[in-house]
Scaffold this active site. Sequence first.
Site, PDB file in Angstrom:
ATOM      1  N   LEU A  69     -57.856 -70.787 -25.555  1.00 41.36           N
ATOM      2  CA  LEU A  69     -57.239 -69.896 -26.875  1.00 41.36           C
ATOM      3  C   LEU A  69     -57.501 -68.270 -26.627  1.00 41.36           C
ATOM      4  O   LEU A  69     -57.030 -67.689 -27.758  1.00 41.36           O
ATOM      5  CB  LEU A  69     -58.325 -70.593 -28.048  1.00 41.36           C
ATOM      6  CG  LEU A  69     -58.405 -71.961 -28.349  1.00 41.36           C
ATOM      7  CD1 LEU A  69     -59.673 -72.013 -29.678  1.00 41.36           C
ATOM      8  CD2 LEU A  69     -57.276 -72.452 -29.030  1.00 41.36           C
ATOM      9  N   ILE A  72     -54.801 -62.027 -27.184  1.00 44.33           N
ATOM     10  CA  ILE A  72     -54.756 -61.337 -28.316  1.00 44.33           C
ATOM     11  C   ILE A  72     -53.739 -61.880 -29.202  1.00 44.33           C
ATOM     12  O   ILE A  72     -52.445 -62.244 -28.708  1.00 44.33           O
ATOM     13  CB  ILE A  72     -54.032 -59.805 -27.728  1.00 44.33           C
ATOM     14  CG1 ILE A  72     -55.071 -59.036 -26.946  1.00 44.33           C
ATOM     15  CG2 ILE A  72     -53.556 -58.870 -29.158  1.00 44.33           C
ATOM     16  CD1 ILE A  72     -54.551 -57.893 -26.275  1.00 44.33           C
ATOM     17  N   TYR A 135     -45.960 -59.917 -27.589  1.00 42.07           N
ATOM     18  CA  TYR A 135     -46.883 -60.893 -27.673  1.00 42.07           C
ATOM     19  C   TYR A 135     -46.010 -62.338 -27.610  1.00 42.07           C
ATOM     20  O   TYR A 135     -46.462 -63.214 -26.799  1.00 42.07           O
ATOM     21  CB  TYR A 135     -47.301 -60.832 -29.268  1.00 42.07           C
ATOM     22  CG  TYR A 135     -47.945 -62.129 -29.562  1.00 42.07           C
ATOM     23  CD1 TYR A 135     -49.090 -62.552 -29.250  1.00 42.07           C
ATOM     24  CD2 TYR A 135     -47.480 -63.027 -30.744  1.00 42.07           C
ATOM     25  CE1 TYR A 135     -50.048 -63.631 -29.589  1.00 42.07           C
ATOM     26  CE2 TYR A 135     -48.172 -64.224 -31.151  1.00 42.07           C
ATOM     27  CZ  TYR A 135     -49.401 -64.552 -30.662  1.00 42.07           C
ATOM     28  OH  TYR A 135     -50.372 -65.488 -31.095  1.00 42.07           O
ATOM     29  N   ARG A 173     -43.421 -67.920 -46.435  1.00 45.22           N
ATOM     30  CA  ARG A 173     -43.004 -68.554 -45.055  1.00 45.22           C
ATOM     31  C   ARG A 173     -44.155 -69.401 -44.615  1.00 45.22           C
ATOM     32  O   ARG A 173     -43.715 -70.558 -44.199  1.00 45.22           O
ATOM     33  CB  ARG A 173     -43.195 -67.195 -43.955  1.00 45.22           C
ATOM     34  CG  ARG A 173     -43.202 -67.527 -42.623  1.00 45.22           C
ATOM     35  CD  ARG A 173     -43.031 -66.660 -41.683  1.00 45.22           C
ATOM     36  NE  ARG A 173     -42.842 -66.869 -40.192  1.00 45.22           N
ATOM     37  CZ  ARG A 173     -44.142 -67.239 -39.427  1.00 45.22           C
ATOM     38  NH1 ARG A 173     -45.285 -66.840 -40.025  1.00 45.22           N
ATOM     39  NH2 ARG A 173     -44.105 -67.581 -38.282  1.00 45.22           N
TER      40      ARG A 173
HETATM   41  C1  15L Z   1     -49.626 -66.082 -34.589  1.00 44.98           C
HETATM   42  O1  15L Z   1     -49.093 -66.360 -33.330  1.00 44.98           O
HETATM   43  C2  15L Z   1     -50.362 -65.163 -34.754  1.00 44.98           C
HETATM   44  O2  15L Z   1     -51.569 -65.108 -33.629  1.00 44.98           O
HETATM   45  C3  15L Z   1     -50.909 -65.319 -36.136  1.00 44.98           C
HETATM   46  O3  15L Z   1     -51.925 -64.420 -36.494  1.00 44.98           O
HETATM   47  C4  15L Z   1     -49.770 -65.563 -36.987  1.00 44.98           C
HETATM   48  O4  15L Z   1     -49.244 -64.325 -37.228  1.00 44.98           O
HETATM   49  C5  15L Z   1     -49.078 -66.512 -36.819  1.00 44.98           C
HETATM   50  O5  15L Z   1     -48.598 -66.455 -35.578  1.00 44.98           O
HETATM   51  C6  15L Z   1     -47.690 -66.760 -37.772  1.00 44.98           C
HETATM   52  O6  15L Z   1     -46.604 -66.685 -37.245  1.00 44.98           O
HETATM   53  O7  15L Z   1     -48.017 -66.983 -39.076  1.00 44.98           O
END
Ligand code: 15L
Length: 268
Positions: A69, A72, A135, A173
């Site tokens: 896990l 960032i 990311y 969403r």
């Molecule tokens: C993710 O990958 C993030 O880590 C999380 O903080 C949210 O933003 C999530 O996606 C999301 O898409 O809601």
Amino acid sequence: MTRILITGAAGSIGRMLRTRLAQPGRALRLLDVVPQEDTGDGAELLTADATDLEAMTAACHGADAVVHLAGIPGERPWQQISAVNLDGTYIALEAARRAGVSRVVLASSNHAAGFSERGDGDLPADAAGAPDTFYGVTKAAMEAMGKLYHARFGMDVIALRIGSCFPEPFNVRSLATWLSPDDCGRLVEAALTAPSPGYRVVWGVSANTRRWWSLAEGEAIGYHPADDAEAHAARILAAQPEPDWAGDPDLYRAGGQFCRTELGGSSG
Ligand code: 15L
């Protein structure tokens, strides 16, 4: 006794899993770069950097599986996010291989496929990567790295394209993308226990009425979600008209607002 190493264990999903994965005959080894609280639950606590190959290899010794896990969880400048997320994925897989751990569960993200658009049917979990941010690129690369370690070394690698994993859905969403904490536990449990899964990519999403990501791949490994964000819809939709799921850019693309976020800027 089986032993599961969880990296990034002090993060929000790590803390959700600490209680949900605990069971008789199973030892949890929890690794994080920040010290963790000894809650008296018998978990083995390790303070180490998940991007340190030596430390990670030592942490993997004696483990039966790794749940990776650490990373960032949102958009950052490339140098910063690649150093943690990309290198960290390689190190988790390589450390597992060196220590003879045959199964690794990877916390990928919907943002690996963030530019995928809502269509007529459910979006399959093995839909090609379409990252929405740096990311998202690190998560698409995570999936590719997992596939490499499966193909080269026969390791079982399950990449979870996690949606919005929070205690409750909090915006429109997330009525589609929510992964409840309990379903997160069910999903990781299935990924840890499915017999000989090989390499899989699975959506991490609850059984939401407004979901448009496929559950078929999860069901194939024994993931049967029990929660539905719809229970929170009245609260979330109270002050607004029915959402335009096909026309709103934050709703018709998997990654939502990440598709519009400044590349390298801070989010999440
Ligand atoms: C993710 O990958 C993030 O880590 C999380 O903080 C949210 O933003 C999530 O996606 C999301 O898409 O809601």
